[in-house]
Design an enzyme around this catalytic site. Sequence first.
Site, PDB file in Angstrom:
ATOM      1  N   LYS A 182      53.977 -23.071  52.515  1.00 18.76           N
ATOM      2  CA  LYS A 182      54.447 -21.738  52.839  1.00 18.76           C
ATOM      3  C   LYS A 182      53.944 -21.213  54.042  1.00 18.76           C
ATOM      4  O   LYS A 182      52.880 -21.538  54.175  1.00 18.76           O
ATOM      5  CB  LYS A 182      54.654 -20.872  51.240  1.00 18.76           C
ATOM      6  CG  LYS A 182      55.045 -21.611  50.115  1.00 18.76           C
ATOM      7  CD  LYS A 182      54.958 -20.781  48.841  1.00 18.76           C
ATOM      8  CE  LYS A 182      55.673 -21.364  47.641  1.00 18.76           C
ATOM      9  NZ  LYS A 182      55.504 -20.360  46.242  1.00 18.76           N
ATOM     10  N   TYR A 197      66.106 -20.904  46.144  1.00 17.52           N
ATOM     11  CA  TYR A 197      65.342 -20.079  44.868  1.00 17.52           C
ATOM     12  C   TYR A 197      66.416 -19.564  44.132  1.00 17.52           C
ATOM     13  O   TYR A 197      66.482 -18.502  43.505  1.00 17.52           O
ATOM     14  CB  TYR A 197      64.615 -19.122  45.532  1.00 17.52           C
ATOM     15  CG  TYR A 197      63.233 -19.657  46.012  1.00 17.52           C
ATOM     16  CD1 TYR A 197      62.456 -20.277  45.045  1.00 17.52           C
ATOM     17  CD2 TYR A 197      62.496 -19.187  47.249  1.00 17.52           C
ATOM     18  CE1 TYR A 197      61.005 -20.674  45.333  1.00 17.52           C
ATOM     19  CE2 TYR A 197      61.284 -19.645  47.544  1.00 17.52           C
ATOM     20  CZ  TYR A 197      60.527 -20.508  46.655  1.00 17.52           C
ATOM     21  OH  TYR A 197      59.195 -21.045  46.856  1.00 17.52           O
ATOM     22  N   ASN A 246      50.910 -18.595  47.151  1.00 15.76           N
ATOM     23  CA  ASN A 246      50.239 -19.747  46.605  1.00 15.76           C
ATOM     24  C   ASN A 246      50.423 -21.060  47.328  1.00 15.76           C
ATOM     25  O   ASN A 246      50.292 -22.327  46.812  1.00 15.76           O
ATOM     26  CB  ASN A 246      50.639 -20.002  45.055  1.00 15.76           C
ATOM     27  CG  ASN A 246      52.237 -20.191  45.041  1.00 15.76           C
ATOM     28  OD1 ASN A 246      52.719 -20.022  46.148  1.00 15.76           O
ATOM     29  ND2 ASN A 246      52.554 -19.856  43.635  1.00 15.76           N
ATOM     30  N   HIS A 293      54.942 -24.987  47.514  1.00 16.62           N
ATOM     31  CA  HIS A 293      56.145 -25.417  46.580  1.00 16.62           C
ATOM     32  C   HIS A 293      56.268 -26.773  46.189  1.00 16.62           C
ATOM     33  O   HIS A 293      56.163 -27.552  47.112  1.00 16.62           O
ATOM     34  CB  HIS A 293      57.767 -24.925  47.188  1.00 16.62           C
ATOM     35  CG  HIS A 293      58.710 -25.285  46.397  1.00 16.62           C
ATOM     36  ND1 HIS A 293      59.216 -24.567  45.257  1.00 16.62           N
ATOM     37  CD2 HIS A 293      59.610 -26.359  46.527  1.00 16.62           C
ATOM     38  CE1 HIS A 293      60.179 -25.446  44.812  1.00 16.62           C
ATOM     39  NE2 HIS A 293      60.364 -26.575  45.369  1.00 16.62           N
ATOM     40  N   GLU A 346      67.012 -29.711  46.233  1.00 18.91           N
ATOM     41  CA  GLU A 346      66.106 -29.042  47.285  1.00 18.91           C
ATOM     42  C   GLU A 346      65.968 -30.023  48.716  1.00 18.91           C
ATOM     43  O   GLU A 346      66.150 -29.398  49.522  1.00 18.91           O
ATOM     44  CB  GLU A 346      64.555 -28.791  46.557  1.00 18.91           C
ATOM     45  CG  GLU A 346      64.921 -27.778  45.662  1.00 18.91           C
ATOM     46  CD  GLU A 346      63.536 -27.409  44.667  1.00 18.91           C
ATOM     47  OE1 GLU A 346      62.413 -28.217  45.090  1.00 18.91           O
ATOM     48  OE2 GLU A 346      63.396 -26.766  43.782  1.00 18.91           O
TER      49      GLU A 346
HETATM   50  P1  IDP Z   1      56.432 -22.450  41.085  1.00 21.31           P
HETATM   51  O1  IDP Z   1      56.283 -22.254  42.443  1.00 21.31           O
HETATM   52  O2  IDP Z   1      54.932 -22.811  40.454  1.00 21.31           O
HETATM   53  O3  IDP Z   1      57.306 -23.326  40.337  1.00 21.31           O
HETATM   54  P2  IDP Z   1      58.443 -20.683  40.296  1.00 21.31           P
HETATM   55  O4  IDP Z   1      58.275 -19.821  39.079  1.00 21.31           O
HETATM   56  O5  IDP Z   1      59.385 -21.359  40.459  1.00 21.31           O
HETATM   57  O6  IDP Z   1      56.718 -21.121  40.602  1.00 21.31           O
HETATM   58  O7  IDP Z   1      58.353 -19.192  41.311  1.00 21.31           O
HETATM   59  C1  IDP Z   1      58.726 -19.512  42.546  1.00 21.31           C
HETATM   60  C2  IDP Z   1      57.579 -18.744  43.482  1.00 21.31           C
HETATM   61  O8  IDP Z   1      57.828 -17.314  43.132  1.00 21.31           O
HETATM   62  C3  IDP Z   1      55.938 -18.971  43.007  1.00 21.31           C
HETATM   63  O9  IDP Z   1      55.617 -19.942  43.606  1.00 21.31           O
HETATM   64  C4  IDP Z   1      55.426 -17.474  43.396  1.00 21.31           C
HETATM   65  O10 IDP Z   1      55.307 -17.971  44.968  1.00 21.31           O
HETATM   66  C5  IDP Z   1      56.500 -16.848  43.179  1.00 21.31           C
HETATM   67  N1  IDP Z   1      56.322 -15.992  41.591  1.00 21.31           N
HETATM   68  C6  IDP Z   1      56.765 -16.740  40.464  1.00 21.31           C
HETATM   69  N2  IDP Z   1      56.395 -15.828  39.824  1.00 21.31           N
HETATM   70  C7  IDP Z   1      56.011 -14.638  40.120  1.00 21.31           C
HETATM   71  C8  IDP Z   1      55.655 -13.475  39.512  1.00 21.31           C
HETATM   72  O11 IDP Z   1      55.761 -13.190  38.254  1.00 21.31           O
HETATM   73  N3  IDP Z   1      55.279 -12.451  40.318  1.00 21.31           N
HETATM   74  C9  IDP Z   1      55.154 -12.727  41.674  1.00 21.31           C
HETATM   75  N4  IDP Z   1      55.449 -13.861  42.392  1.00 21.31           N
HETATM   76  C10 IDP Z   1      55.920 -14.764  41.529  1.00 21.31           C
HETATM   77 MG    MG Z   2      59.472 -23.510  40.744  1.00 17.97          MG
END
Ligand code: IDP
Ligand code: MG
Length: 139
Positions: free
Chosen positions: A11, A51, A118, A121, A132
Site C-alpha cells: 500500500k 474493495y 497497514n 493487502h 483481484e
Molecule cells: P484485511 O486487509 O486485513 O483483509 P479488510 O477487512 O479486508 O482487512 O479491510 C481492508 C482494509 O481496510 C484494511 O486492510 C484496512 O486498511 C482498512 N480497514 C479495515 N477495517 C477497518 C476499520 O475498522 N477502520 C479503519 N480501517 C479499516
Molecule cells: Mg481483506
Amino acid sequence: MNIEKTLILVKPDGVRRGLVGEVISRVETKGYAIEALRLLNADRGLLEKHYAEHIGKPFYEPLVEFMMSGPIVAIVASGNRVIEGFRSLAGVTDPTLAAPGTIRGDLARDQGTKVVQNIVHGSDSPESAAREIEIFFPK
Ligand code: IDP
Ligand code: MG
C-alpha cells in the site's frame, strides 16, 4: 500439488516508507515465488472493484483516498497454500494487535487516521485471489 496464486499489494504507506523490498524479501524467504509485479497509481474505479465488499462501510472513503495517496506495488505470488500463508505473514488487520514477526506487527502501528494503514493487502480466499489478480493483471 495444489499451487495457488494470491494478490499482494504494498500500500502507499509501504511504498512511501521504502518497504517494498522488505515485503518482497519476506515473501521470497518464506519460499513463495514472485510471478508478476507492477508499480501503479490506483484510480477510484480500480479501487471500487478491488474493495467492492467494503462499499458503504464508514472506512470505505478514507480507504480509497489512502490507496490513491501514492503509488502502490501489485504482486502475484505463488506456492502451496500461499493465500493463507501470506495472510499469516501479514498479520491481522490492526497493526497494534498484529503479532511481532508479522509484516504489520513489525512494520506498522496505529497512525490515528480514519483508515487503518497497514502496509499490505493479501487476498483472503481462492475466489478473491482470482478476482483481484484479474483486476490488477488483466489478461
Ligand atoms: P484485511 O486487509 O486485513 O483483509 P479488510 O477487512 O479486508 O482487512 O479491510 C481492508 C482494509 O481496510 C484494511 O486492510 C484496512 O486498511 C482498512 N480497514 C479495515 N477495517 C477497518 C476499520 O475498522 N477502520 C479503519 N480501517 C479499516
Ligand atoms: Mg481483506
